[in-house]
Design a protein around this motif. Sequence first.
Motif, mmCIF file in Angstrom:
data_model
loop_
_atom_site.group_PDB
_atom_site.id
_atom_site.type_symbol
_atom_site.label_atom_id
_atom_site.label_comp_id
_atom_site.label_asym_id
_atom_site.label_seq_id
_atom_site.Cartn_x
_atom_site.Cartn_y
_atom_site.Cartn_z
ATOM 1 N N ASP A 256 60.317 24.862 118.673
ATOM 2 C CA ASP A 256 58.908 24.842 117.867
ATOM 3 C C ASP A 256 58.230 26.166 118.382
ATOM 4 O OD1 ASP A 256 59.620 22.353 116.807
ATOM 5 O OD2 ASP A 256 58.287 21.592 117.861
ATOM 6 N N LEU A 257 58.169 26.720 119.447
ATOM 7 C CA LEU A 257 57.648 27.846 119.974
ATOM 8 C C LEU A 257 58.376 29.007 119.426
ATOM 9 C CD1 LEU A 257 55.693 29.378 121.601
ATOM 10 C CD2 LEU A 257 56.990 29.335 123.679
ATOM 11 N N MET A 258 59.925 29.138 119.598
ATOM 12 C CA MET A 258 60.451 30.139 118.931
ATOM 13 C C MET A 258 60.196 30.510 117.472
ATOM 14 S SD MET A 258 64.663 31.037 119.086
ATOM 15 C CE MET A 258 65.351 32.369 118.400
ATOM 16 N N ALA A 259 60.150 29.277 116.794
ATOM 17 C CA ALA A 259 59.867 29.239 115.265
ATOM 18 C C ALA A 259 58.397 29.930 115.330
ATOM 19 C CB ALA A 259 59.837 28.124 114.796
ATOM 20 N N ARG A 260 57.576 29.658 115.809
ATOM 21 C CA ARG A 260 56.087 30.155 115.907
ATOM 22 C C ARG A 260 56.269 31.644 116.183
ATOM 23 N NH1 ARG A 260 54.587 25.135 118.248
ATOM 24 N NH2 ARG A 260 53.909 26.732 120.167
ATOM 25 N N MET A 261 56.988 32.176 116.776
ATOM 26 C CA MET A 261 57.148 33.549 117.195
ATOM 27 C C MET A 261 58.153 34.403 116.128
ATOM 28 S SD MET A 261 57.462 32.990 121.369
ATOM 29 C CE MET A 261 56.848 34.896 121.717
ATOM 30 N N GLY A 262 58.254 33.765 115.089
ATOM 31 C CA GLY A 262 58.856 34.557 114.057
ATOM 32 C C GLY A 262 60.285 34.282 113.840
ATOM 33 N N GLU A 264 62.196 31.121 113.276
ATOM 34 C CA GLU A 264 62.353 29.898 112.744
ATOM 35 C C GLU A 264 63.879 29.402 112.436
ATOM 36 O OE1 GLU A 264 60.476 26.426 109.860
ATOM 37 O OE2 GLU A 264 59.904 28.577 109.832
ATOM 38 N N ALA A 265 64.548 30.299 111.401
ATOM 39 C CA ALA A 265 65.799 30.165 111.222
ATOM 40 C C ALA A 265 66.753 30.399 112.278
ATOM 41 C CB ALA A 265 66.476 31.092 109.848
ATOM 42 N N GLU A 266 66.624 31.171 113.237
ATOM 43 C CA GLU A 266 67.392 31.468 114.207
ATOM 44 C C GLU A 266 67.392 30.224 115.136
ATOM 45 O OE1 GLU A 266 66.411 35.460 112.651
ATOM 46 O OE2 GLU A 266 65.295 33.431 113.173
ATOM 47 N N HIS A 268 66.819 27.143 114.518
ATOM 48 C CA HIS A 268 67.245 25.957 114.015
ATOM 49 C C HIS A 268 68.888 26.030 114.428
ATOM 50 C CE1 HIS A 268 63.487 24.439 112.648
ATOM 51 N NE2 HIS A 268 63.504 24.878 111.492
ATOM 52 N N ARG A 269 69.368 27.328 114.111
ATOM 53 C CA ARG A 269 70.653 27.542 113.866
ATOM 54 C C ARG A 269 71.219 27.273 115.514
ATOM 55 N NH1 ARG A 269 75.434 26.679 112.169
ATOM 56 N NH2 ARG A 269 77.129 28.460 112.425
ATOM 57 N N VAL A 270 70.432 27.956 116.563
ATOM 58 C CA VAL A 270 70.907 27.623 117.727
ATOM 59 C C VAL A 270 70.866 26.109 118.128
ATOM 60 C CG1 VAL A 270 69.873 28.114 120.351
ATOM 61 C CG2 VAL A 270 69.870 29.895 118.571
ATOM 62 N N GLN A 271 69.839 25.337 117.669
ATOM 63 C CA GLN A 271 69.778 23.882 118.140
ATOM 64 C C GLN A 271 70.983 23.443 117.386
ATOM 65 O OE1 GLN A 271 66.057 22.480 116.395
ATOM 66 N NE2 GLN A 271 65.837 21.192 118.242
ATOM 67 N N GLU A 272 71.203 23.704 116.161
ATOM 68 C CA GLU A 272 72.509 23.076 115.461
ATOM 69 C C GLU A 272 73.704 23.166 116.191
ATOM 70 O OE1 GLU A 272 74.660 24.354 111.330
ATOM 71 O OE2 GLU A 272 72.826 24.269 111.193
ATOM 72 N N VAL A 283 74.484 30.209 122.296
ATOM 73 C CA VAL A 283 74.085 31.327 123.041
ATOM 74 C C VAL A 283 74.272 32.581 122.353
ATOM 75 C CG1 VAL A 283 74.340 32.838 125.190
ATOM 76 C CG2 VAL A 283 74.537 30.042 125.287
ATOM 77 N N LEU A 284 75.330 32.933 121.606
ATOM 78 C CA LEU A 284 75.487 34.108 120.975
ATOM 79 C C LEU A 284 74.771 34.392 119.704
ATOM 80 C CD1 LEU A 284 79.402 34.364 121.124
ATOM 81 C CD2 LEU A 284 77.713 35.717 122.544
ATOM 82 N N ALA A 285 74.206 33.161 119.344
ATOM 83 C CA ALA A 285 73.519 33.051 118.214
ATOM 84 C C ALA A 285 71.894 33.430 118.429
ATOM 85 C CB ALA A 285 73.500 31.551 117.484
ATOM 86 N N VAL A 286 71.727 33.371 119.639
ATOM 87 C CA VAL A 286 70.256 33.728 120.061
ATOM 88 C C VAL A 286 69.881 35.197 119.642
ATOM 89 C CG1 VAL A 286 68.593 34.198 121.901
ATOM 90 C CG2 VAL A 286 69.937 32.018 121.854
ATOM 91 N N PRO A 287 69.009 35.587 118.936
ATOM 92 C CA PRO A 287 68.920 37.099 118.438
ATOM 93 C C PRO A 287 68.884 37.932 119.831
ATOM 94 C CG PRO A 287 67.456 35.761 117.181
ATOM 95 C CD PRO A 287 68.071 34.707 118.276
ATOM 96 N N ASP A 288 69.471 39.085 120.024
ATOM 97 C CA ASP A 288 69.010 40.114 120.999
ATOM 98 C C ASP A 288 67.771 40.474 120.700
ATOM 99 O OD1 ASP A 288 71.641 39.720 121.536
ATOM 100 O OD2 ASP A 288 72.227 42.001 121.149
#
Length: 336
Positions: A256-262, A264-266, A268-272, A283-288
């Motif tokens: 939720d915090l990552m989503a509030r920091m702009g 959100e889609a990323e 959800h993808r990491v969680q999925e 891990v690789l899906a976490v945006p650099d």
Amino acid sequence: MRLGLALGYWGRGPDPRHLDLAREAENLGYDSVWTAEAWGSDVFTPLTWIAAHTSRIRLGTAIAQMAARAPTATAMHALTLDHLSGGRMMLGLGLSGPQVVEGWYGRPFPASPLTATREYVEVIRQVLRREAPVEIDGRFHSHPYRGEDGTGTGKALKPITHPLRAGLPILLGAEGPKNIAQTTRIADGWLPLYWSPTRADVYEASLAGVPEGFMIAPMARAQVCDDVAEGLLPVKAMLGLYIGGMGHATRNFHADLMARMGFEAEAHRVQELFLAGREEEAVLAVPDAFADEISLVGPRERIAERLELWRGGPVTDLLVTAPDPHTLRVLAELNS
């Protein structure tokens, strides 16, 4: 802005580098050193070991999990270590999340986290003030215990040991906007999990009216290295675990915090990916870009430039997780 060293919690076993890093941080003039706990090593024992091998650096828990101990037990740990260290102790607390509280500690996650936190802190304050026996008739904490399944013979007590400092600092690891706002009212400082110096507006409303002397002490991975992408991999691994694995698909405070920091889609993808068992892909899906914003990684010149962003905001203490003495030394030089 003061510097602190955040050592985190153990993995498979104790990290043999931790004591040397703590000593080096003290020699370099770092203000504080912090330990943590999850569902393995506890937070207080390693900090006590470090206290015995240092003399000046302040000692903090980031964080001690509330579900792990009754608030009076946490207060006993804090006041004991404060005495043994000569008044160097700072108590950082956090609720954790439902998955850990109910899965590891076997306790219900509080229906009202803000109330549970407020009561927990109030009990610790009463212990440390030692003005009277501890008494609270709260929704989540009752001293003496007044539940129907008790004997009814509980006695209100105050600590046998006189605390060294009634005002021993208490900090909270809050993430939600209301929880952060409450932290500014009931605690001496805040331990943000993620902080981006370019997105301080995310917390602006929650931090309105922060009292003088209030600590804002985020943690950030730091590493002096030539390859920024390689240096970010440990940051992305941490984010993949926290966002993907430390919470349920429908209730994950870190996501939720990552989503509030702009992002959100990323998030959800990491969680999925993580919850599907595809952890490496998560891990690789976490945006650099996100990993880079909340860390200090790269050549010395790049870190120097980015450190100025941290120094220019409301952060009072930067708690760095650094893998080597060289990085600690460079940061100390740049921050002097």
